[in-house]
Design an enzyme around this catalytic site. Structure first.
Site, PDB file in Angstrom:
ATOM      1  N   GLY A  43       2.325   2.423   5.477  1.00 32.34           N
ATOM      2  CA  GLY A  43       3.449   1.512   5.735  1.00 32.34           C
ATOM      3  C   GLY A  43       4.331   2.030   6.857  1.00 32.34           C
ATOM      4  O   GLY A  43       4.746   1.274   7.748  1.00 32.34           O
ATOM      5  N   CYS A 103       2.399   0.818  -8.661  1.00 31.80           N
ATOM      6  CA  CYS A 103       3.584   1.235  -7.905  1.00 31.80           C
ATOM      7  C   CYS A 103       4.763   1.448  -8.842  1.00 31.80           C
ATOM      8  O   CYS A 103       5.608   2.292  -8.596  1.00 31.80           O
ATOM      9  CB  CYS A 103       3.918   0.187  -6.857  1.00 31.80           C
ATOM     10  SG  CYS A 103       4.111  -1.458  -7.552  1.00 31.80           S
ATOM     11  N   GLU A 120       5.576  -3.340   0.829  1.00 27.82           N
ATOM     12  CA  GLU A 120       5.648  -3.027  -0.614  1.00 27.82           C
ATOM     13  C   GLU A 120       4.968  -1.689  -0.780  1.00 27.82           C
ATOM     14  O   GLU A 120       3.736  -1.601  -0.688  1.00 27.82           O
ATOM     15  CB  GLU A 120       4.878  -4.073  -1.424  1.00 27.82           C
ATOM     16  CG  GLU A 120       5.635  -5.319  -1.745  1.00 27.82           C
ATOM     17  CD  GLU A 120       6.738  -5.120  -2.759  1.00 27.82           C
ATOM     18  OE1 GLU A 120       7.096  -3.959  -3.078  1.00 27.82           O
ATOM     19  OE2 GLU A 120       7.271  -6.127  -3.210  1.00 27.82           O
ATOM     20  N   GLY A 164       0.827  -1.194   0.000  1.00 31.99           N
ATOM     21  CA  GLY A 164       0.000   0.000   0.000  1.00 31.99           C
ATOM     22  C   GLY A 164       0.862   1.245   0.000  1.00 31.99           C
ATOM     23  O   GLY A 164       2.015   1.232  -0.450  1.00 31.99           O
ATOM     24  N   SER A 165       0.312   2.303   0.552  1.00 30.44           N
ATOM     25  CA  SER A 165       0.973   3.607   0.444  1.00 30.44           C
ATOM     26  C   SER A 165       2.027   3.806   1.529  1.00 30.44           C
ATOM     27  O   SER A 165       1.986   3.181   2.594  1.00 30.44           O
ATOM     28  CB  SER A 165      -0.085   4.711   0.545  1.00 30.44           C
ATOM     29  OG  SER A 165      -0.762   4.591   1.777  1.00 30.44           O
TER      30      SER A 165
HETATM   31  P1  NAD Z   1      -3.493   2.347   1.050  1.00 30.14           P
HETATM   32  O1  NAD Z   1      -2.235   2.520   1.797  1.00 30.14           O
HETATM   33  O2  NAD Z   1      -4.489   3.418   1.070  1.00 30.14           O
HETATM   34  O3  NAD Z   1      -4.262   1.029   1.545  1.00 30.14           O
HETATM   35  C1  NAD Z   1      -3.676  -0.237   1.472  1.00 30.14           C
HETATM   36  C2  NAD Z   1      -4.358  -1.161   2.447  1.00 30.14           C
HETATM   37  O4  NAD Z   1      -4.022  -0.767   3.772  1.00 30.14           O
HETATM   38  C3  NAD Z   1      -5.883  -1.157   2.378  1.00 30.14           C
HETATM   39  O5  NAD Z   1      -6.323  -2.480   2.524  1.00 30.14           O
HETATM   40  C4  NAD Z   1      -6.266  -0.311   3.591  1.00 30.14           C
HETATM   41  O6  NAD Z   1      -7.556  -0.586   4.063  1.00 30.14           O
HETATM   42  C5  NAD Z   1      -5.204  -0.720   4.584  1.00 30.14           C
HETATM   43  N1  NAD Z   1      -4.923   0.214   5.680  1.00 30.14           N
HETATM   44  C6  NAD Z   1      -5.152   1.548   5.744  1.00 30.14           C
HETATM   45  N2  NAD Z   1      -4.718   2.041   6.928  1.00 30.14           N
HETATM   46  C7  NAD Z   1      -4.191   0.987   7.613  1.00 30.14           C
HETATM   47  C8  NAD Z   1      -3.553   0.853   8.892  1.00 30.14           C
HETATM   48  N3  NAD Z   1      -3.373   1.880   9.699  1.00 30.14           N
HETATM   49  N4  NAD Z   1      -3.103  -0.361   9.262  1.00 30.14           N
HETATM   50  C9  NAD Z   1      -3.243  -1.440   8.441  1.00 30.14           C
HETATM   51  N5  NAD Z   1      -3.850  -1.364   7.222  1.00 30.14           N
HETATM   52  C10 NAD Z   1      -4.304  -0.169   6.814  1.00 30.14           C
HETATM   53  O7  NAD Z   1      -3.076   1.999  -0.471  1.00 30.14           O
HETATM   54  P2  NAD Z   1      -3.995   1.848  -1.765  1.00 30.14           P
HETATM   55  O8  NAD Z   1      -4.470   3.210  -2.160  1.00 30.14           O
HETATM   56  O9  NAD Z   1      -4.984   0.759  -1.625  1.00 30.14           O
HETATM   57  O10 NAD Z   1      -2.927   1.344  -2.820  1.00 30.14           O
HETATM   58  C11 NAD Z   1      -2.108   2.188  -3.513  1.00 30.14           C
HETATM   59  C12 NAD Z   1      -0.725   2.235  -2.900  1.00 30.14           C
HETATM   60  O11 NAD Z   1      -0.170   0.928  -2.888  1.00 30.14           O
HETATM   61  C13 NAD Z   1       0.226   3.064  -3.723  1.00 30.14           C
HETATM   62  O12 NAD Z   1       1.022   3.817  -2.848  1.00 30.14           O
HETATM   63  C14 NAD Z   1       1.059   2.030  -4.444  1.00 30.14           C
HETATM   64  O13 NAD Z   1       2.333   2.459  -4.838  1.00 30.14           O
HETATM   65  C15 NAD Z   1       1.128   0.942  -3.450  1.00 30.14           C
HETATM   66  N6  NAD Z   1       1.426  -0.334  -4.086  1.00 30.14           N
HETATM   67  C16 NAD Z   1       2.676  -0.845  -3.987  1.00 30.14           C
HETATM   68  C17 NAD Z   1       2.995  -2.013  -4.650  1.00 30.14           C
HETATM   69  C18 NAD Z   1       4.370  -2.592  -4.604  1.00 30.14           C
HETATM   70  O14 NAD Z   1       4.501  -3.753  -4.981  1.00 30.14           O
HETATM   71  N7  NAD Z   1       5.396  -1.868  -4.206  1.00 30.14           N
HETATM   72  C19 NAD Z   1       2.035  -2.662  -5.393  1.00 30.14           C
HETATM   73  C20 NAD Z   1       0.752  -2.119  -5.457  1.00 30.14           C
HETATM   74  C21 NAD Z   1       0.468  -0.956  -4.789  1.00 30.14           C
END
Ligand code: NAD
Length: 460
Positions: A213, A265, A231, A208-209
């Protein structure tokens, strides 16, 4: 009376008149308890039997490939052709994981020490896999399969923006395993956090973001035996050298900017071009970008689906409205193929912008460089370090770049988005740690244990 369970319904981003089924958050505590109860027998089950369960899950998913791909397209707006590719990756991942697990998890005899000795891999215990919306099945599935193969029960918390297709995935996968071994927990940040920080969860794989993270890393810092694999994002450059095949480079840059509407990403968000090529390259790139026209994600012909939601559209508009010189002007379009949605047209901005913020929309910055050192310095100016692509015909020059670029994935004459499951995948710096997104992650899903047998140990 129990607390009210939050429920939500998403609109299809490619057709705002279409409402997806309601989803409700899952209580976390019972899921963790069940995972803890399942852990011992799952980890002690012979590896081959665990693999049989994984193969059954693979079969179930393969049988519903097209329905799942349509589910992704409908819920996230990803073009159906891309969604089919994602399902292909999901299905092949099981074979790769089983192959990796068989190699990585077997007991190894160690010679040369004072006593007979072995190293074996021990399961970590219950694992949390938290997924993003943009590859709602493939990225989570890779981590899920690796943890299950390694003997860890898994709780999967998908993105609330892709909850319906995650439910379809779970309905197919859950019955292939003993109770509690694979569970889906629906919800948002609260449920994700609750699963990840629970001390009974012994490994967390988060995709995620960066801000989320980082927050997780801070919270888990003191539980240092809990494996946290991150990631995160990227700010990935394409570097076009003087001797590059310009048609190839322009095509790859356009793909990298536009696939999944820039919501990858490893999307290309920076284009670094040798000064002498500037005019010729911008012309070619503008032509190539025209292949990406917004359209209904469910149609086979569509190359560019919508953004995921209103918040992403607002972020796009904020960048598009900035005072800047545009090579190609980004534009929001209210409808495509007669459907109202979060549709946009990609853009290219001249000049440098902040490299410490992921844009996650189909807009890239275009900069010129003067020489090799200049190109490297520009590319490495971002604290992210996920992917970088170099376009050159000179093999020596490519390897010089590969030695200098700070990125986990380096490409010669390929788009930054090209990442087959046969390779490890992950980034440096702010892009994450470990390698949960690609080949070989199963290694991190277990812990090494060294065993020695002292003299006369087993005399009765
Ligand atoms: P996000 O960070 O908004 O959410 C990701 C997940 O985290 C969701 O399931 C969300 O509900 C959960 N979440 C939110 N707050 C949390 C917390 N405090 N504790 C635990 N979980 C929590 O990301 P998104 O908008 O769904 O995805 C896009 C992001 O993911 C972009 O930054 C992208 O670069 C990244 N991404 C990275 C890769 C990689 O392989 N490096 C691949 C795909 C996406």
């Amino acid at each position: 009376m129990p607390d009210a369970v939050p429920c939500w319904r998403n609109l299809s981003p490619g057709d705002l008149s279409f409402e997806l089924p309601e989803v409700c958050a899952t209580p976390v505590e019972p899921a963790i308890e069940l995972a803890v109860r399942a852990a011992k027998s799952w980890s002690r089950m012979p590896m081959e039997d665990r693999f049989s369960c994984l193969r059954k899950a693979q079969e179930h998913l393969a049988g519903q490939k097209e329905e799942l791909a349509r589910g992704i397209a409908l819920e996230t707006g990803k073009p159906i052709t891309e969604a089919r590719g994602e399902l292909g990756a999901v299905i092949s991942k099981f074979d790769l994981t089983i192959e990796d697990a068989a190699a990585e998890l077997s007991r190894r005899e160690i010679s040369g020490g004072p006593h007979p000795a072995w190293v074996r891999q021990v399961a970590r215990g219950p694992a949390a896999v938290v997924g993003p919306f943009n590859f709602p099945l493939h990225l989570a599935n890779g981590a899920i399969a690796a943890h299950l193969a390694a003997g860890n029960p898994v709780i999967f918390k998908p993105s609330p923006l892709a909850a319906v297709v995650a439910q379809s995935y779970a309905d197919l996968v859950t019955p292939c395993f003993p109770p509690g071994v694979f569970q889906l927990v629906q919800g948002g940040a609260a449920e994700g956090r609750a699963v990840c920080v629970d001390p009974r969860i012994r490994a967390v794989c988060f995709t995620g973001s960066l801000p989320v993270g980082r927050a997780l890393a801070r919270e888990l810092a003191e539980d240092f035996s809990k494996d946290l694999a991150l990631e995160l994002g990227g700010r990935n450059p394409v570097i076009v050298c003087e001797d590059a095949d310009l048609d190839l480079a322009a095509r790859a840059a356009a793909d990298g900017i536009s696939l999944t509407c820039g919501q990858r990403c490893n999307a290309t968000s920076r284009i670094l071009v040798a000064e002498s090529l500037c005019d010729r390259f911008t012309e070619k790139l503008s032509v190539e970008l025209k292949r990406y026209r917004p359209g209904d994600p469910l149609r086979d012909e569509t190359t560019l689906g919508p953004l995921i939601n209103d918040a992403a559209l607002r972020r796009f508009e904020e960048i598009a409205n900035q005072r800047a010189e545009w090579i190609t002007t980004p534009r929001a379009v209210a409808a495509a193929d007669g459907k109202r949605g979060y549709y946009v047209e990609p853009g290219i901005r001249l000049g440098a912008a902040r490299t410490d913020v992921e844009s996650f929309v189909p807009i890239a910055d275009f900069e010129v460089f003067h020489d090799f050192d200049d190109a490297v310095a520009l590319a490495n100016s971002s604290p992210f370090g996920l992917s970088a692509a170099v376009f050159t015909r000179d093999q020596k020059l490519f390897w010089r770049f590969a030695d200098e670029l700070r990125a986990g994935n380096i490409y010669a004459n390929l788009p930054t988005t090209f990442s087959p499951s046969t390779l490890p995948f992950g980034g440096l710096g702010w892009s994450g740690n470990g390698r949960p997104g690609g080949r070989g992650f199963v290694r991190f899903c277990s812990v090494e244990q060294a065993i020695q047998l002292g003299k006369n140990t087993f005399h009765c």
